[in-house]
Motif scaffolding. Structure first.
Motif, PDB file in Angstrom:
ATOM      1  N   LEU A 279       0.816  -1.217   0.000  1.00  0.00           N
ATOM      2  CA  LEU A 279       0.000   0.000   0.000  1.00  0.00           C
ATOM      3  C   LEU A 279       0.851   1.269   0.000  1.00  0.00           C
ATOM      4  O   LEU A 279       0.607   2.174  -0.815  1.00  0.00           O
ATOM      5  CB  LEU A 279      -0.954  -0.026   1.193  1.00  0.00           C
ATOM      6  CG  LEU A 279      -2.036  -1.113   1.142  1.00  0.00           C
ATOM      7  CD1 LEU A 279      -2.895  -1.061   2.391  1.00  0.00           C
ATOM      8  CD2 LEU A 279      -2.895  -0.950  -0.107  1.00  0.00           C
ATOM      9  N   PRO A 280       1.825   1.413   0.885  1.00  0.00           N
ATOM     10  CA  PRO A 280       2.675   2.616   0.780  1.00  0.00           C
ATOM     11  C   PRO A 280       3.471   2.655  -0.515  1.00  0.00           C
ATOM     12  O   PRO A 280       3.742   3.737  -1.038  1.00  0.00           O
ATOM     13  CB  PRO A 280       3.587   2.530   2.012  1.00  0.00           C
ATOM     14  CG  PRO A 280       3.511   1.122   2.469  1.00  0.00           C
ATOM     15  CD  PRO A 280       2.155   0.643   2.101  1.00  0.00           C
ATOM     16  N   LEU A 281       3.855   1.501  -1.043  1.00  0.00           N
ATOM     17  CA  LEU A 281       4.526   1.499  -2.346  1.00  0.00           C
ATOM     18  C   LEU A 281       3.588   1.994  -3.433  1.00  0.00           C
ATOM     19  O   LEU A 281       4.003   2.702  -4.357  1.00  0.00           O
ATOM     20  CB  LEU A 281       5.023   0.091  -2.683  1.00  0.00           C
ATOM     21  CG  LEU A 281       6.111  -0.481  -1.767  1.00  0.00           C
ATOM     22  CD1 LEU A 281       6.448  -1.902  -2.179  1.00  0.00           C
ATOM     23  CD2 LEU A 281       7.362   0.389  -1.830  1.00  0.00           C
ATOM     24  N   LEU A 282       2.317   1.625  -3.315  1.00  0.00           N
ATOM     25  CA  LEU A 282       1.333   2.099  -4.287  1.00  0.00           C
ATOM     26  C   LEU A 282       1.174   3.610  -4.217  1.00  0.00           C
ATOM     27  O   LEU A 282       0.885   4.260  -5.229  1.00  0.00           O
ATOM     28  CB  LEU A 282      -0.010   1.409  -4.030  1.00  0.00           C
ATOM     29  CG  LEU A 282      -1.148   1.734  -4.996  1.00  0.00           C
ATOM     30  CD1 LEU A 282      -0.781   1.290  -6.405  1.00  0.00           C
ATOM     31  CD2 LEU A 282      -2.432   1.059  -4.549  1.00  0.00           C
ATOM     32  N   ALA A 283       1.385   4.187  -3.046  1.00  0.00           N
ATOM     33  CA  ALA A 283       1.287   5.645  -2.915  1.00  0.00           C
ATOM     34  C   ALA A 283       2.318   6.336  -3.792  1.00  0.00           C
ATOM     35  O   ALA A 283       2.039   7.398  -4.374  1.00  0.00           O
ATOM     36  CB  ALA A 283       1.474   6.040  -1.452  1.00  0.00           C
ATOM     37  N   LEU A 284       3.510   5.758  -3.895  1.00  0.00           N
ATOM     38  CA  LEU A 284       4.526   6.341  -4.785  1.00  0.00           C
ATOM     39  C   LEU A 284       4.077   6.289  -6.240  1.00  0.00           C
ATOM     40  O   LEU A 284       4.381   7.184  -7.024  1.00  0.00           O
ATOM     41  CB  LEU A 284       5.851   5.604  -4.622  1.00  0.00           C
ATOM     42  CG  LEU A 284       6.659   5.909  -3.349  1.00  0.00           C
ATOM     43  CD1 LEU A 284       7.874   5.016  -3.271  1.00  0.00           C
ATOM     44  CD2 LEU A 284       7.081   7.369  -3.330  1.00  0.00           C
TER      45      LEU A 284
ATOM     46  N   THR B 213       0.938   6.362  -7.305  1.00  0.00           N
ATOM     47  CA  THR B 213      -0.210   7.232  -7.557  1.00  0.00           C
ATOM     48  C   THR B 213       0.180   8.693  -7.731  1.00  0.00           C
ATOM     49  O   THR B 213      -0.586   9.459  -8.316  1.00  0.00           O
ATOM     50  CB  THR B 213      -1.218   7.117  -6.400  1.00  0.00           C
ATOM     51  OG1 THR B 213      -0.558   7.459  -5.175  1.00  0.00           O
ATOM     52  CG2 THR B 213      -1.767   5.711  -6.298  1.00  0.00           C
ATOM     53  N   VAL B 214       1.352   9.082  -7.226  1.00  0.00           N
ATOM     54  CA  VAL B 214       1.755  10.489  -7.369  1.00  0.00           C
ATOM     55  C   VAL B 214       1.900  10.876  -8.838  1.00  0.00           C
ATOM     56  O   VAL B 214       1.248  11.827  -9.303  1.00  0.00           O
ATOM     57  CB  VAL B 214       3.053  10.758  -6.574  1.00  0.00           C
ATOM     58  CG1 VAL B 214       3.567  12.158  -6.862  1.00  0.00           C
ATOM     59  CG2 VAL B 214       2.809  10.589  -5.091  1.00  0.00           C
TER      60      VAL B 214
END
Length: 814
Positions: free
Chosen positions: A144-149, A151-152
């Protein structure tokens, strides 16, 4: 420790997805250093056996020290230890970085502030991933935090994520999952590496090796790699889906940019961000049939809330698609003014991001453009909820009114038939602004005269200056701009004139787009420094007309121009017509008598079409031609395996022709060399055997690994009932292969080309026609080679996974 390292690799590979957002590479190295700092902190935490809750704190401290050394070492004690001054410096850089991100459009220049924000953000993601994967043992949740990168860039940029960068990021996450799996298996005992080369093998001490689990070992990797391949290839292969035709759609403020809504960026923020770019970038180029510069409008802002102008949600019904014919009629335009029909060709730069509205001269009557683009009926803005303007080329036909001051004066009694929102103003508007508008327009005999006085107030009489550094919106900022400072940039001039026009009863709105640019070669070039804002005022019978209140003496956009109809008339009392000023159109009688002397036939053709207000016929390739090219390319791709098989077969045939030795009875033998030696026979016998193996695999007759050549020949002869010639041919090939493989002296071997051909024909006669066609067009033997290459790559990952840091014997003994 393995999980900590894998977490750092996963975060850094995911951070690579950020590269389209930046111009330089400083962010890359700063982010790498931040990830390494977190990894070192995680390894230290594991080495000291600290509790899980302490790991994030140690990582935060390591990140703080790293950022201090990198960005504020001059204020730190001994260049490393944070101090009050270093903390203040980091806070200042964070503020500067945040401001830079707000005013720059991607790709942004890499300043210290932006680099600090990026490195710090990546470090926080790395700390979170390490906590979830290495401390809480939730590696899947760490995605999930990797996905945040990811989505930017996906939310900022219009272009899709680069597939090589996506693959690298996905491999990093898969590596994290593999490391987690190996850690879990390691808790149950010593991990055992099983390779295909050890299948059913005996160990050195005579005990049997563990059971073959290669299929299980490879299944996880195959699933992972297949998922990556599908994620990259399937979206590219699927066609774009059209929205259902009986739904209308418009533009929402919080849309995703796809489907039936689109996110509208802040036009004013984008305008100032482009004006403040440190260097000029080309936005678009255009050409037209009269070779005149024109303003290109993108947004039309109609609502003033007391803070700034905003845009009403545009509506684009299916019947307003650009490919359905002419656009809706321009509001308020009648046949009273002279109409000039112009055709403009526009080419948008590939570097433009997040632009879902087309820059167009006003008013557009017809547009030829690829994609689903629709026109808003009220404003004639053309937008799309599915497509982007980057790299787009399109043609637009406009019917531009050419009013004269006398005509605009004569329209004074016409009641404007427009929506009330073009006259709406907030109740808390400072009364000083209304008093100023009344004072500036005092003595105006007509509505048009009042508009000219307003424009002259900003450009000449009011003492205004152009200043891009001016900040602020709202009533207080508007009052300060009009009554005190009188310094600002184009957006403030446009908004202020639009507000004052409404105060004196003239419907108004604010347009944002680009000025005409400068002429380079045979096209006009528009750059980011040509971003501009101007007011549009409404006159019944003519429609919306642009005005230019930004002072020309200190204007930031050198290509801005004051419309000829808005220039105050000279105070002459004669009844003669004044000479048309620069920018006014001339009547047909003023044109040269021989226009062919200065225009080529193509230009005349385009002008003849423009005279009717339409676009010239599309001379591009018809749809059937494009489909034919696409089918041809697809056919070539499908024939690639067949071509690979044909190349391999021809290479073997050439080997047979060039290496076949002469029979023993042939006298032509080189001195000191006897026919049938192993170095002569091995290459071409191997070619025969390899070709026979591929033929069997293509026809679905797989040769067993345990079968000898003689056993294979016997099985084929009995199973498929070969005739005498075919049986003799397969027996000859099997005998030659065994002699080359096992005999010390193979002796004379006759050429096997005819035998191979005989066996191939016999095998082909035993299978169906469909199998034979597949063996030619999509040979399984070629696909088998590709699969073996993939399995070899997976074995390479096995080698990487089993690298261990072993202690030497000396260390063990100490």
């Amino acid at each position: 420790m393995r999980l900590t390292g894998a977490s750092g690799v996963a975060v850094f590979t995911a951070a690579i997805l950020l590269y389209p957002l930046f111009q330089g590479g400083a962010w890359f190295w700063a982010s790498l250093g931040a990830v390494l700092a977190v990894v070192v902190a995680g390894l230290l935490t594991s080495r000291l056996s600290l509790p899980a809750w302490a790991a994030p704190l140690v990582a935060l401290a390591a990140t703080w020290i790293y950022l201090t050394v990198t960005f504020a070492s001059s204020e730190a004690w001994a260049l490393v230890v944070p101090t009050k001054g270093s903390v203040a410096e980091l806070a200042r850089l964070l503020g500067v970085g945040w401001a830079d991100i707000q005013r720059f459009a991607a790709p942004v220049p890499v300043t210290d502030g932006i680099t600090l924000l990026t490195a710090g953000g990546v470090a926080l993601i790395a700390i979170t991933v390490d906590l979830l994967a290495a401390r809480l043992r939730r590696a899947a949740l760490a995605g999930l935090p990797l996905l945040a990168l990811a989505t930017v860039p996906a939310t900022i940029l219009a272009e899709p994520i680069s597939w090589p960068a996506f693959i690298i990021a996905a491999l990093g996450f898969i590596g994290l999952l593999i490391a987690d799996g190996r850690e879990r298996v390691g808790h149950w005992g010593r991990a055992v590496l099983v390779r295909r080369t050890t299948r059913a093998a005996q160990s050195r001490d005579g005990s049997r090796s563990p059971a073959d689990t290669s299929g299980l070992r490879l299944s996880g990797k195959r699933i992972g790699f297949a998922a990556i391949a599908l994620a990259v290839l399937v979206p590219a292969a699927l066609p774009a889906m059209e929205p259902v035709s009986f739904f209308t759609f418009g533009v929402g403020g919080n849309g995703s940019g796809r489907g039936n809504s689109i996110s509208i960026p802040n036009p004013i923020a984008n305008l100032k961000g482009q004006l403040e770019l440190p260097e000029r970038r080309v936005v678009l180029t255009y050409s037209n049939n009269d070779d005149q510069a024109r303003y290109l409008r993108i947004y039309s802002l109609d609502r003033f809330d007391g803070q700034q102008f905003g845009m009403t949600e545009p509506k684009g019904a299916p019947q307003n698609r650009t490919d359905n014919g002419p656009l809706p009629e321009p509001p308020g335009l009648s046949q009273k003014p002279t109409i000039k029909n112009v055709i403009t060709n526009v080419q948008i730069s590939d570097e433009i991001a997040r632009l879902s509205f087309l820059p167009l001269p006003y008013p557009a009557r017809q547009i030829r453009v690829d994609g689903d683009w629709r026109a808003d009926v009220d404003t004639l803005m053309v937008f799309s909820t599915r497509d982007e303007a980057a790299g787009l080329e399109y043609e637009v036909a406009t019917s531009e009114p050419e009013p004269t001051p006398d005509l605009l004066d004569s329209l004074d009694g016409e009641q404007p038939r427009v929506d009330d929102r073009y006259l709406a103003l907030p109740d808390n508007l400072p009364p000083e602004i209304a008093a100023l508008a009344e004072r500036v327009t005092r003595g105006a005999s007509t509505t048009y005269d009042a508009a000219v006085k307003l424009q002259r107030f900003f450009t000449t009489d009011g003492g205004f200056t152009y200043n891009l550094r001016t900040q602020g919106h709202g009533n207080s900022a508007l009052r300060d701009f009009l009554l005190r400072d009188r310094a600002g940039y184009c957006e403030q001039f446009a908004a202020s004139m639009a507000v004052m026009a409404r105060l004196v009863g003239i419907p108004s709105r604010v347009a944002i787009g680009y000025t005409g640019g400068m002429k380079i070669g045979d096209r006009w070039t528009v750059g980011t420094n040509d971003s501009h804002s101007w007011p549009e005022l409404y006159f019944e019978g003519v429609g919306w007309l642009p005005f230019e209140p930004t002072p020309s003496g200190s204007i930031g956009q050198g290509s801005a121009r004051v419309p000829s109809y808005s220039v105050p008339r000279p105070s002459t009392t004669t009844g003669e017509e004044s000479t048309p000023s620069t920018g006014e159109s001339r009547s047909p009688a003023d044109e040269p008598q021989d226009p062919q002397a200065r225009r080529n036939e193509r230009q005349l053709d385009r002008e003849a079409q423009a005279a009717t207000g339409g676009l010239p016929p599309d001379d591009s390739m018809p749809l059937i031609g494009q489909l034919g090219i696409g089918a041809g390319v697809l056919l070539v791709l499908l024939l690639v395996p067949a071509c690979v098989r044909l190349v391999a077969r021809n290479r073997r045939v050439r080997t047979l022709r060039g290496k076949a030795p002469q029979p023993a009875t042939t006298p032509a033998t080189a001195p000191g060399r006897t026919p049938g030696k192993r170095e002569d026979t091995v290459p071409w016998v191997a070619a025969v055997w390899a070709e026979l193996d591929d033929v069997l695999y293509d026809y679905g007759m797989v040769r067993e690994d345990s079968e000898t050549p003689r056993a294979l020949a016997r099985r084929l002869t009995q199973q498929y009932e070969f005739d005498a010639d075919s049986a003799a041919a397969i027996a000859t090939i099997a005998s030659a292969v065994e002699r080359v493989l096992y005999a010390r002296d193979p002796g004379p071997i006759a050429p096997l080309s005819k035998d191979l051909r005989q066996v191939r024909q016999a095998l082909a006669a035993t299978v169906s026609r469909g199998r034979r066609i597949r063996a030619v067009l999509l040979p399984p033997s070629t696909l088998r080679r590709l699969r073996r290459v993939g399995e070899g790559l997976l074995d390479g990952f096995d080698l990487l996974e089993n690298i261990r840091l072993r202690r030497t014997a000396a260390h063990k003994g100490s």
